[in-house]
Structure formats: C-alpha cells, structure tokens
Design a protein around this motif. Structure first.
Motif, mmCIF file in Angstrom:
data_model
loop_
_atom_site.group_PDB
_atom_site.id
_atom_site.type_symbol
_atom_site.label_atom_id
_atom_site.label_comp_id
_atom_site.label_asym_id
_atom_site.label_seq_id
_atom_site.Cartn_x
_atom_site.Cartn_y
_atom_site.Cartn_z
ATOM 1 N N GLU A 58 0.830 -1.191 0.000
ATOM 2 C CA GLU A 58 0.000 0.000 0.000
ATOM 3 C C GLU A 58 0.872 1.252 0.000
ATOM 4 O OE1 GLU A 58 -3.947 1.735 2.321
ATOM 5 O OE2 GLU A 58 -2.679 0.240 3.294
ATOM 6 N N TRP A 59 0.544 2.178 -0.905
ATOM 7 C CA TRP A 59 1.264 3.446 -1.042
ATOM 8 C C TRP A 59 2.718 3.239 -1.439
ATOM 9 C CZ3 TRP A 59 -0.510 7.113 3.510
ATOM 10 C CH2 TRP A 59 -1.886 7.292 3.425
ATOM 11 N N LEU A 60 3.020 2.118 -2.080
ATOM 12 C CA LEU A 60 4.392 1.868 -2.540
ATOM 13 C C LEU A 60 4.623 2.438 -3.928
ATOM 14 C CD1 LEU A 60 7.177 0.456 -2.325
ATOM 15 C CD2 LEU A 60 6.086 -1.602 -3.277
ATOM 16 N N GLU A 116 2.132 11.399 -8.052
ATOM 17 C CA GLU A 116 0.874 10.827 -7.573
ATOM 18 C C GLU A 116 -0.247 11.740 -8.052
ATOM 19 O OE1 GLU A 116 -1.744 8.219 -5.798
ATOM 20 O OE2 GLU A 116 0.431 7.982 -5.971
ATOM 21 N N LEU A 117 -1.228 11.187 -8.775
ATOM 22 C CA LEU A 117 -2.287 11.998 -9.373
ATOM 23 C C LEU A 117 -3.608 11.853 -8.621
ATOM 24 C CD1 LEU A 117 -0.273 11.549 -11.903
ATOM 25 C CD2 LEU A 117 -2.240 12.265 -13.240
ATOM 26 N N LYS A 118 -4.306 12.978 -8.429
ATOM 27 C CA LYS A 118 -5.629 12.985 -7.816
ATOM 28 C C LYS A 118 -6.507 14.000 -8.541
ATOM 29 C CE LYS A 118 -4.437 10.069 -4.580
ATOM 30 N NZ LYS A 118 -4.942 8.668 -4.617
ATOM 31 N N ILE A 119 -7.813 13.791 -8.478
ATOM 32 C CA ILE A 119 -8.740 14.697 -9.170
ATOM 33 C C ILE A 119 -9.020 15.938 -8.333
ATOM 34 C CG2 ILE A 119 -11.084 14.953 -10.093
ATOM 35 C CD1 ILE A 119 -10.964 11.957 -10.818
ATOM 36 N N ASN A 120 -9.409 15.748 -7.062
ATOM 37 C CA ASN A 120 -9.779 16.866 -6.195
ATOM 38 C C ASN A 120 -8.955 16.856 -4.923
ATOM 39 O OD1 ASN A 120 -12.005 17.892 -7.799
ATOM 40 N ND2 ASN A 120 -13.129 16.073 -7.179
ATOM 41 N N ALA A 159 1.698 10.477 -1.353
ATOM 42 C CA ALA A 159 2.780 10.939 -2.223
ATOM 43 C C ALA A 159 4.124 10.885 -1.505
ATOM 44 C CB ALA A 159 2.494 12.354 -2.714
ATOM 45 N N VAL A 160 4.144 11.227 -0.221
ATOM 46 C CA VAL A 160 5.384 11.121 0.560
ATOM 47 C C VAL A 160 5.888 9.686 0.542
ATOM 48 C CG1 VAL A 160 6.375 11.228 2.886
ATOM 49 C CG2 VAL A 160 4.912 13.085 2.070
ATOM 50 N N SER A 161 4.966 8.746 0.730
ATOM 51 C CA SER A 161 5.335 7.335 0.823
ATOM 52 C C SER A 161 5.864 6.779 -0.495
ATOM 53 C CB SER A 161 4.124 6.507 1.278
ATOM 54 O OG SER A 161 4.426 5.135 1.322
ATOM 55 N N ASN A 162 5.213 7.126 -1.618
ATOM 56 C CA ASN A 162 5.607 6.486 -2.878
ATOM 57 C C ASN A 162 6.503 7.349 -3.764
ATOM 58 O OD1 ASN A 162 3.888 8.252 -4.347
ATOM 59 N ND2 ASN A 162 2.153 6.855 -4.129
ATOM 60 N N SER A 163 6.934 8.504 -3.266
ATOM 61 C CA SER A 163 7.776 9.382 -4.086
ATOM 62 C C SER A 163 9.138 9.670 -3.465
ATOM 63 C CB SER A 163 7.063 10.719 -4.346
ATOM 64 O OG SER A 163 5.864 10.526 -5.075
ATOM 65 N N SER A 164 9.374 9.182 -2.255
ATOM 66 C CA SER A 164 10.600 9.549 -1.535
ATOM 67 C C SER A 164 11.869 8.993 -2.177
ATOM 68 C CB SER A 164 10.512 9.064 -0.081
ATOM 69 O OG SER A 164 10.362 7.657 -0.040
ATOM 70 N N GLY A 196 9.642 14.520 -6.001
ATOM 71 C CA GLY A 196 8.341 13.871 -5.887
ATOM 72 C C GLY A 196 7.231 14.901 -5.857
ATOM 73 N N TYR A 197 6.114 14.593 -6.545
ATOM 74 C CA TYR A 197 5.018 15.545 -6.667
ATOM 75 C C TYR A 197 3.653 14.892 -6.455
ATOM 76 C CZ TYR A 197 8.273 18.942 -8.597
ATOM 77 O OH TYR A 197 9.324 19.802 -8.750
ATOM 78 N N LEU A 198 2.757 15.662 -5.853
ATOM 79 C CA LEU A 198 1.331 15.354 -5.823
ATOM 80 C C LEU A 198 0.701 16.241 -6.888
ATOM 81 C CD1 LEU A 198 -1.219 14.070 -4.559
ATOM 82 C CD2 LEU A 198 -1.194 15.922 -2.867
ATOM 83 N N VAL A 199 0.016 15.615 -7.852
ATOM 84 C CA VAL A 199 -0.543 16.338 -8.989
ATOM 85 C C VAL A 199 -2.059 16.366 -8.861
ATOM 86 C CG1 VAL A 199 -0.673 16.465 -11.508
ATOM 87 C CG2 VAL A 199 1.381 15.542 -10.408
ATOM 88 N N ILE A 200 -2.647 17.563 -8.938
ATOM 89 C CA ILE A 200 -4.074 17.737 -8.689
ATOM 90 C C ILE A 200 -4.737 18.465 -9.856
ATOM 91 C CG2 ILE A 200 -5.786 18.656 -7.083
ATOM 92 C CD1 ILE A 200 -4.015 16.597 -5.796
#
Length: 320
Positions: free
Chosen positions: A150-152, A188-192, A205-210, A215-219
């Motif tokens: 999970e979150w890997l 890591e992509l999310k809609i909202n 995103a912290v978990s799977n981008s480190s 590393g980015y969270l994309v919204i």
C-alpha cells in the motif's frame, strides 16, 4: 435601485441558503440565485474578496459582527443572528456525504488514470521537467500480504535526459567523472484536493515518491481556501513533496504551485523493491539504461498527444 455590492451578495446568499458556506460556495450560490445580474467585478477570484469581507467584519466588530465563522478548515461563514438555529454537526455530516457523492459522480465520467496523458504532455514540454514519463499500473504488481504494498507505487514516473541541453563534450566529461545530470521524478495523481483528503493524499505521495530526485502530488482541482494553501505550504516545508496544478483548459499552462525538495541521492533500496514488485517500473529502468548507453532517447515512454489529440481527449472524457 441600489447597486449590488459584495456585502449584499454575502448577506442575501446566506439568508437564502440557511446554512454556513465557504466564500467560493457563497459566490456559486449567489450565481445560482441570480443575485449577480447587475454586479460586475474585474477580479478573477471574487470569492477571495468575499472571504476578505467576512474576515474584516469579524475582526472589526468582534461579538457584534454580522458574520460569524463556523469552521476553520475549510473556512465557512454564516449569519450570527441565525447561528443558534443550526445543528452544525448535522450540517458537517451532510457536507461530507455531498463531497463523497460528487466524487462518485466525477468517477462515472473519468478516472484519475485519464489524467495521465495531461501530465505527460505538461512535463514533456515544461522547462523544469523536460521529462519522458511512464505509467505504473498497480494491478501489474506482485500480490503480497494485504497492506504490504500500500502506497508503494507512484502513478507515473518520469526521467529527464540532458542530451538536448548539454554539448557532447560536457556529457563526456560528466561520464569520466562519474557524474550524471539525469533526474528521476515521481508523480501521484488525484482529481480533487480539499481539507477532507489532504493529509491522506499528501502522505501517500510522501510514501511512494521519496525514492526519486523529485516527488510531486498532482491535482486537477484544488479548493482555493487560503487556509488550505497555508496547510499545503506547511507540509511542503516539512516533507518536501511538491504540488502541480493541472489546467484542463490549457494543459501547457499547468503550474508547479510548490516545488519539490531535491534529493541528490536516490533511495536505491526502494528503487530495487519497486523493480521486484512491478514490471512497469522494471521496464522503465531498462529503458533509461538503454538510452544512457546510446546517448540518445530511443526507448518507448508514454505517448505524448499533440494539441488536437489532447483537446479531443479532454472534451470526450468531460475532464474539467
């Protein structure tokens, strides 16, 4: 007839709606109630002005204010004279249900994975990234104990090659000095994104981008509550994951709201685990290795749609 003002809009909308609203909800509901017919503003974010009016009234009038703030994250406001009539716990639960319902409605039209080609087009042309990307299909991963992976896995990984930016002589000396300008990105992509899901999405995103250089969270859609942006800024300062805001109207005008912390050293233990667990990631590294040997980009990465293809895709999927 008196001209409509921001203050008229706030009071009239809250009277009609009979429940606390965020500044953006006040603006939207005012439009629904047709309260804006003779109102003009040059600002691009009139809800920010609405929020400023509410805060100013509260700060100046104190216990005698017309407006009262009922919630901080997200900021919501209501009329002080009606506050005792409200069941705030009930309203909060109803809002949570409404958010879940809205997300389900969006999911019927398009999925998070449909955003991949938008991100690929942006990162390929953006001067910061100049990246070739590869989608990581989670369903292709090894089946381990529940929760083990999970979150890997990130949704998309990317690589920047310096071949177009550096001369041959520069690349040669880097090679002799065992220095590389190649960069690895994780997305890591999310809609909202809102206060309800912020911490879950950010720490995913912290978990799977480190493992990556960046590393980015994309919204696609971010609530523009100033308090939400302040919290994102705090998380960014503490944990280093950047934020990219996709623009569905013009993908090339998407922007990096918060830059990622740059990791000079790759987390090779996590990279190796991803190689073991997921074939897509393994193939991604093989492609990078082949292109490094050739000194040019020859491998297959995610397809970059041209402007017409991208526009048609966004319209067909109803992405907004």
């Amino acid at each position: 007839m008196a001209k409509t003002t921001f203050w008229n809009i706030i009071i009239s909308t809250l009277e009609k709606e009979q429940k606390p609203l965020s500044p953006k909800e006040i603006w939207k509901k005012a439009n629904d109630y047709k309260l804006l017919s003779d109102f003009t503003t040059t600002g691009k974010t009139p809800w920010a002005t609405i929020g400023a009016y509410c805060y100013t009234d509260i700060q100046r009038a104190g216990e005698s204010s017309t407006i009262i703030q009922t919630n901080e994250r997200p900021a919501e406001f209501y009329l002080r004279k009606h506050i005792e009539k409200l069941d705030l716990d009930k309203i909060s639960k109803e809002k949570d249900k409404e958010e879940i319902k809205n997300e389900k409605e969006i999911a019927k039209k398009y999925k998070e994975r449909d955003l991949h080609c938008l991100l690929s087009a942006f990162t390929f042309t953006n001067q910061h990234f100049k990246a070739n990307t590869k989608t990581i299909f989670h369903e292709n991963s090894s089946k381990g104990t529940k929760g083990q992976n999970e979150w890997l896995h990130p949704d998309i990984v990317g690589v920047y090659f310096p071949y177009q930016d550096y001369k041959h002589e520069t690349l040669e000396i880097q090679n002799h000095l065992n220095i590389s300008s190649i960069k690895l990105f994780s997305f890591e992509l999310k809609i909202n994104l809102n206060f309800t899901n912020l911490r879950q999405y950010y720490f995913q995103a912290v978990s799977n981008s480190s493992w990556a250089n960046e590393g980015y969270l994309v919204i696609l859609n971010i609530d523009d509550d100033p308090a939400l942006l302040d919290e994102i800024r705090r998380l960014n300062n503490a944990f280093g994951i950047g934020i990219v805001k996709l623009n569905a109207e013009n993908v090339y005008e998407s922007e990096i709201l918060f830059p990622s912390k740059i990791n000079e050293i790759i987390d090779w233990d996590t990279v190796n685990r991803l190689v073991v667990e997921n074939k897509n990631f393994s193939d991604f590294l093989k492609s990078i290795t082949e292109d490094c040997k050739l000194g040019k980009i020859k491998s297959e990465y995610d397809k970059i749609l041209d402007i017409d293809e991208l526009t048609k895709f966004i319209i067909d999927k109803g992405i907004s």
